[in-house]
Design a protein around this motif. Structure first.
Motif, PDB file in Angstrom:
ATOM      1  N   UNK A   1       0.844  -1.203   0.000  1.00 57.09           N
ATOM      2  CA  UNK A   1       0.000   0.000   0.000  1.00 57.09           C
ATOM      3  C   UNK A   1       0.884   1.261   0.000  1.00 57.09           C
ATOM      4  N   UNK A   2       1.679   1.359  -1.032  1.00 60.69           N
ATOM      5  CA  UNK A   2       2.567   2.515  -1.222  1.00 60.69           C
ATOM      6  C   UNK A   2       2.034   3.329  -2.386  1.00 60.69           C
ATOM      7  N   UNK A   3       1.933   4.614  -2.142  1.00 59.99           N
ATOM      8  CA  UNK A   3       1.440   5.533  -3.174  1.00 59.99           C
ATOM      9  C   UNK A   3       2.623   6.180  -3.897  1.00 59.99           C
ATOM     10  N   UNK A   4       2.320   6.712  -5.089  1.00 58.44           N
ATOM     11  CA  UNK A   4       3.356   7.416  -5.859  1.00 58.44           C
ATOM     12  C   UNK A   4       3.949   8.541  -5.035  1.00 58.44           C
TER      13      UNK A   4
ATOM     14  N   UNK B   1      10.571   3.128   4.016  1.00 62.55           N
ATOM     15  CA  UNK B   1       9.192   3.064   4.490  1.00 62.55           C
ATOM     16  C   UNK B   1       8.947   1.802   5.308  1.00 62.55           C
ATOM     17  N   UNK B   2      10.012   1.060   5.594  1.00 60.12           N
ATOM     18  CA  UNK B   2       9.882  -0.159   6.385  1.00 60.12           C
ATOM     19  C   UNK B   2       9.304  -1.322   5.607  1.00 60.12           C
ATOM     20  N   UNK B   3       9.436  -1.268   4.274  1.00 57.40           N
ATOM     21  CA  UNK B   3       8.869  -2.311   3.413  1.00 57.40           C
ATOM     22  C   UNK B   3       9.965  -2.886   2.526  1.00 57.40           C
ATOM     23  N   UNK B   4       9.574  -3.860   1.767  1.00 55.75           N
ATOM     24  CA  UNK B   4      10.426  -4.380   0.705  1.00 55.75           C
ATOM     25  C   UNK B   4       9.522  -4.924  -0.385  1.00 55.75           C
ATOM     26  N   UNK B   5      10.066  -5.130  -1.553  1.00 58.36           N
ATOM     27  CA  UNK B   5       9.260  -5.680  -2.642  1.00 58.36           C
ATOM     28  C   UNK B   5       8.766  -7.066  -2.259  1.00 58.36           C
ATOM     29  N   UNK B   6       7.523  -7.335  -2.555  1.00 59.94           N
ATOM     30  CA  UNK B   6       6.935  -8.655  -2.308  1.00 59.94           C
ATOM     31  C   UNK B   6       6.795  -9.382  -3.647  1.00 59.94           C
ATOM     32  N   UNK B   7       5.729  -9.110  -4.380  1.00 60.85           N
ATOM     33  CA  UNK B   7       5.530  -9.778  -5.673  1.00 60.85           C
ATOM     34  C   UNK B   7       6.412  -9.160  -6.765  1.00 60.85           C
TER      35      UNK B   7
ATOM     36  N   UNK C   1      10.120   9.844  -0.453  1.00 57.39           N
ATOM     37  CA  UNK C   1      11.341   9.121  -0.085  1.00 57.39           C
ATOM     38  C   UNK C   1      12.523   9.609  -0.916  1.00 57.39           C
ATOM     39  N   UNK C   2      12.296   9.884  -2.183  1.00 56.32           N
ATOM     40  CA  UNK C   2      13.380  10.420  -3.029  1.00 56.32           C
ATOM     41  C   UNK C   2      13.807  11.787  -2.521  1.00 56.32           C
ATOM     42  N   UNK C   3      12.852  12.601  -2.139  1.00 56.01           N
ATOM     43  CA  UNK C   3      13.203  13.928  -1.607  1.00 56.01           C
ATOM     44  C   UNK C   3      14.006  13.822  -0.312  1.00 56.01           C
ATOM     45  N   UNK C   4      13.809  12.725   0.424  1.00 61.19           N
ATOM     46  CA  UNK C   4      14.576  12.521   1.657  1.00 61.19           C
ATOM     47  C   UNK C   4      15.938  11.872   1.386  1.00 61.19           C
ATOM     48  N   UNK C   5      16.247  11.596   0.119  1.00 59.57           N
ATOM     49  CA  UNK C   5      17.583  11.127  -0.224  1.00 59.57           C
ATOM     50  C   UNK C   5      17.675   9.741  -0.825  1.00 59.57           C
ATOM     51  N   UNK C   6      16.578   9.022  -0.927  1.00 63.68           N
ATOM     52  CA  UNK C   6      16.627   7.689  -1.526  1.00 63.68           C
ATOM     53  C   UNK C   6      16.856   7.827  -3.031  1.00 63.68           C
ATOM     54  N   UNK C   7      17.739   6.985  -3.561  1.00 61.60           N
ATOM     55  CA  UNK C   7      18.120   7.126  -4.966  1.00 61.60           C
ATOM     56  C   UNK C   7      17.675   5.951  -5.830  1.00 61.60           C
ATOM     57  N   UNK C   8      16.991   4.984  -5.234  1.00 62.38           N
ATOM     58  CA  UNK C   8      16.427   3.886  -6.034  1.00 62.38           C
ATOM     59  C   UNK C   8      15.198   3.333  -5.305  1.00 62.38           C
ATOM     60  N   UNK C   9      14.451   2.534  -6.031  1.00 66.17           N
ATOM     61  CA  UNK C   9      13.182   2.064  -5.472  1.00 66.17           C
ATOM     62  C   UNK C   9      13.389   1.161  -4.256  1.00 66.17           C
ATOM     63  N   UNK C  10      14.443   0.362  -4.260  1.00 66.96           N
ATOM     64  CA  UNK C  10      14.697  -0.500  -3.094  1.00 66.96           C
ATOM     65  C   UNK C  10      14.904   0.336  -1.831  1.00 66.96           C
ATOM     66  N   UNK C  11      15.707   1.381  -1.948  1.00 65.61           N
ATOM     67  CA  UNK C  11      15.960   2.200  -0.756  1.00 65.61           C
ATOM     68  C   UNK C  11      14.709   2.973  -0.355  1.00 65.61           C
ATOM     69  N   UNK C  12      13.897   3.367  -1.323  1.00 61.18           N
ATOM     70  CA  UNK C  12      12.627   4.026  -0.985  1.00 61.18           C
ATOM     71  C   UNK C  12      11.748   3.099  -0.162  1.00 61.18           C
ATOM     72  N   UNK C  13      11.618   1.859  -0.602  1.00 62.28           N
ATOM     73  CA  UNK C  13      10.769   0.907   0.111  1.00 62.28           C
ATOM     74  C   UNK C  13      11.327   0.619   1.500  1.00 62.28           C
ATOM     75  N   UNK C  14      12.655   0.450   1.582  1.00 63.69           N
ATOM     76  CA  UNK C  14      13.273   0.192   2.891  1.00 63.69           C
ATOM     77  C   UNK C  14      13.041   1.364   3.838  1.00 63.69           C
TER      78      UNK C  14
END
Ligand code: FES
Length: 64
Positions: free
Chosen positions: A8-11, A32-38, A17-30
């Motif tokens: 349940x992650x929105x655009x 947020x305390x998540x990781x890719x599932x499917x 997360x990118x504005x806070x310094x994340x530079x890829x989708x994996x770090x964005x999800x991490x």
């Protein structure tokens, strides 16, 4: 818009997360305390990150 239905992650969550310094989708999800599932959202998440990183800083902030 929901990008990731597994986590349940929105655009806008990814953009924030990118504005806070994340530079890829994996770090964005991490950040947020998540990781890719499917993995079905990975391409869209990558596109959002790439779009944000390609924008001038002020323009990216306004896209929130
Ligand atoms: S839709 Fe994002 S991991 Fe499944």
């Amino acid at each position: 818009m929901i990008v990731c239905s597994c986590n349940v992650i929105r655009a806008n969550d990814i953009r924030a997360a990118v504005r806070r310094g994340c530079a890829d989708s994996d770090s964005c999800y991490r950040a947020m305390g998540c990781e890719f599932q499917c993995g079905g959202c990975r391409d869209m998440a990558d596109e959002i990150v790439d779009e944000m990183l390609a924008r001038p800083r002020d323009e990216a902030a306004q896209a929130a």
